[in-house]
Write a protein that holds these residues in place. Sequence first.
Motif, PDB file in Angstrom:
ATOM      1  N   VAL A  82      15.966 -29.200  14.791  1.00 39.97           N
ATOM      2  CA  VAL A  82      17.148 -29.814  14.172  1.00 39.97           C
ATOM      3  C   VAL A  82      18.089 -28.784  13.533  1.00 39.97           C
ATOM      4  CG1 VAL A  82      15.794 -30.413  12.083  1.00 39.97           C
ATOM      5  CG2 VAL A  82      17.920 -31.580  12.543  1.00 39.97           C
ATOM      6  N   ILE A  83      17.538 -27.836  12.781  1.00 36.08           N
ATOM      7  CA  ILE A  83      18.411 -26.858  12.102  1.00 36.08           C
ATOM      8  C   ILE A  83      19.043 -25.933  13.146  1.00 36.08           C
ATOM      9  CG2 ILE A  83      18.429 -24.913  10.470  1.00 36.08           C
ATOM     10  CD1 ILE A  83      16.106 -26.357   8.974  1.00 36.08           C
ATOM     11  N   ALA A  84      18.245 -25.571  14.136  1.00 38.06           N
ATOM     12  CA  ALA A  84      18.746 -24.692  15.208  1.00 38.06           C
ATOM     13  C   ALA A  84      19.878 -25.373  15.984  1.00 38.06           C
ATOM     14  CB  ALA A  84      17.588 -24.329  16.140  1.00 38.06           C
ATOM     15  N   VAL A  85      19.730 -26.670  16.245  1.00 41.35           N
ATOM     16  CA  VAL A  85      20.790 -27.409  16.961  1.00 41.35           C
ATOM     17  C   VAL A  85      22.076 -27.398  16.140  1.00 41.35           C
ATOM     18  CG1 VAL A  85      21.535 -29.741  17.634  1.00 41.35           C
ATOM     19  CG2 VAL A  85      19.298 -28.886  18.380  1.00 41.35           C
ATOM     20  N   PHE A 138      19.079 -10.398  13.206  1.00 40.91           N
ATOM     21  CA  PHE A 138      19.855 -11.639  13.121  1.00 40.91           C
ATOM     22  C   PHE A 138      20.835 -11.589  11.945  1.00 40.91           C
ATOM     23  CE2 PHE A 138      15.852 -12.404  15.175  1.00 40.91           C
ATOM     24  CZ  PHE A 138      16.210 -13.147  16.293  1.00 40.91           C
ATOM     25  N   ASP A 139      21.985 -12.267  12.130  1.00 36.24           N
ATOM     26  CA  ASP A 139      22.937 -12.433  11.024  1.00 36.24           C
ATOM     27  C   ASP A 139      22.387 -13.429  10.013  1.00 36.24           C
ATOM     28  OD1 ASP A 139      25.332 -10.954  12.156  1.00 36.24           O
ATOM     29  OD2 ASP A 139      24.987 -12.419  13.760  1.00 36.24           O
ATOM     30  N   VAL A 140      21.695 -14.438  10.552  1.00 33.83           N
ATOM     31  CA  VAL A 140      21.212 -15.529   9.703  1.00 33.83           C
ATOM     32  C   VAL A 140      19.786 -15.897  10.120  1.00 33.83           C
ATOM     33  CG1 VAL A 140      21.538 -17.990   9.135  1.00 33.83           C
ATOM     34  CG2 VAL A 140      23.539 -16.514   9.417  1.00 33.83           C
ATOM     35  N   VAL A 141      18.912 -16.075   9.131  1.00 39.58           N
ATOM     36  CA  VAL A 141      17.575 -16.639   9.394  1.00 39.58           C
ATOM     37  C   VAL A 141      17.475 -17.934   8.596  1.00 39.58           C
ATOM     38  CG1 VAL A 141      15.076 -16.331   9.220  1.00 39.58           C
ATOM     39  CG2 VAL A 141      16.531 -14.362   9.767  1.00 39.58           C
ATOM     40  N   THR A 142      17.133 -19.029   9.283  1.00 36.34           N
ATOM     41  CA  THR A 142      16.954 -20.314   8.605  1.00 36.34           C
ATOM     42  C   THR A 142      15.472 -20.689   8.634  1.00 36.34           C
ATOM     43  OG1 THR A 142      17.396 -21.493  10.676  1.00 36.34           O
ATOM     44  CG2 THR A 142      19.258 -21.173   9.195  1.00 36.34           C
ATOM     45  N   CYS A 143      15.045 -21.496   7.676  1.00 30.98           N
ATOM     46  CA  CYS A 143      13.640 -21.914   7.665  1.00 30.98           C
ATOM     47  C   CYS A 143      13.460 -23.145   6.771  1.00 30.98           C
ATOM     48  CB  CYS A 143      12.766 -20.770   7.148  1.00 30.98           C
ATOM     49  SG  CYS A 143      10.995 -21.121   7.254  1.00 30.98           S
ATOM     50  N   ARG A 185      21.949 -13.080   5.935  1.00 32.67           N
ATOM     51  CA  ARG A 185      21.542 -14.042   4.883  1.00 32.67           C
ATOM     52  C   ARG A 185      20.484 -14.992   5.423  1.00 32.67           C
ATOM     53  NH1 ARG A 185      26.086 -14.743   7.427  1.00 32.67           N
ATOM     54  NH2 ARG A 185      26.794 -16.849   7.921  1.00 32.67           N
ATOM     55  N   ILE A 186      19.763 -15.576   4.474  1.00 36.15           N
ATOM     56  CA  ILE A 186      18.688 -16.520   4.783  1.00 36.15           C
ATOM     57  C   ILE A 186      19.080 -17.860   4.177  1.00 36.15           C
ATOM     58  CG2 ILE A 186      16.252 -17.084   4.342  1.00 36.15           C
ATOM     59  CD1 ILE A 186      15.788 -14.049   3.880  1.00 36.15           C
ATOM     60  N   TYR A 187      18.824 -18.943   4.921  1.00 39.11           N
ATOM     61  CA  TYR A 187      18.940 -20.277   4.344  1.00 39.11           C
ATOM     62  C   TYR A 187      17.564 -20.921   4.417  1.00 39.11           C
ATOM     63  CZ  TYR A 187      23.974 -19.634   4.781  1.00 39.11           C
ATOM     64  OH  TYR A 187      25.253 -19.156   4.664  1.00 39.11           O
ATOM     65  N   ILE A 188      17.036 -21.338   3.285  1.00 40.45           N
ATOM     66  CA  ILE A 188      15.676 -21.853   3.263  1.00 40.45           C
ATOM     67  C   ILE A 188      15.595 -23.137   2.433  1.00 40.45           C
ATOM     68  CG2 ILE A 188      14.919 -20.391   1.303  1.00 40.45           C
ATOM     69  CD1 ILE A 188      12.279 -19.960   3.027  1.00 40.45           C
TER      70      ILE A 188
END
Length: 233
Positions: A82-85, A138-143, A185-188
């Motif tokens: 979902v977050i990747a989409v 990566f520019d952005v890592v989400t988790c 940046r990271i979004y977690i």
Amino acid sequence: MDNSEIKEPTISEQKAISKLREQIIDRLKNTAESGTEIDYLGKKFFVKRGVFWPRPDSMPLVENFVIKPGENVLDVCTGSGVIAVFAALNGAGKVVAVDINPDAVETAKINAKRFKVEDVFDVRVSDVFSAIKENEYFDVVTCNPPFTDEPSDDDMASRTLRDPGLRVAKDFFKNVGAHLKKEGRIYISQANSGNVHDMLKLADEAGFISKMIGKKEVGENSLEFYAFELRKK
Ligand SMILES: C[S@@+](CC[C@H](N)C(=O)[O-])C[C@H]1O[C@@H](n2cnc3c(N)ncnc32)[C@H](O)[C@@H]1O
């Protein structure tokens, strides 16, 4: 919005939330064998049995993260993707999505096709960063990780919510810096029912400043979900 806004649930609220966790895990295990469809922010996502359904816990992140056109994004613990989409729909040039559960990887691939972002998608089975090569940045890592340090059965549905000893969170913060570009940046995500303070401590010890960017109150029991943006100090 700042990190002091985290609300502490009482012990009885924690117990009620713990029951809710059990119910969610049961629901994932009892998803129809053919999978099911879940409405999420106006979109219908597909999920296979045992794969985490898109739920309000990721909404503060999805509704507040910033992806600049063409950025490279890594989504760790992708679940349904979902977050990747949403990262792809927001303009990412490339999205690598990873999960330890092969059924999650299959589900994320199906959703990438469903939302016509498969051209920028690369989905892999991975134990946290195990399938990310040394030279991938990566520019952005989400988790949106499993939130809670508590004993867990060893099945994939239980491991969506439980992280005994915070092994996933520790592995994430040990390795994420090596895959972030200089200004990355990271979004977690986290919750007040989970180990949010431990996670912010791990982030700090790994050299990141964290800022709350979104928050969602859910139903009773003071349950709140959060999204944080993390940048290198
Ligand atoms: C709370 S769910 C989040 C799923 C999805 N990102 C979302 O926001 O709906 C946590 C996900 O982490 C995955 N996971 C658990 N342990 C993992 C590990 N060691 N490496 C990679 N993924 C893991 C689970 O399979 C699950 O899909």
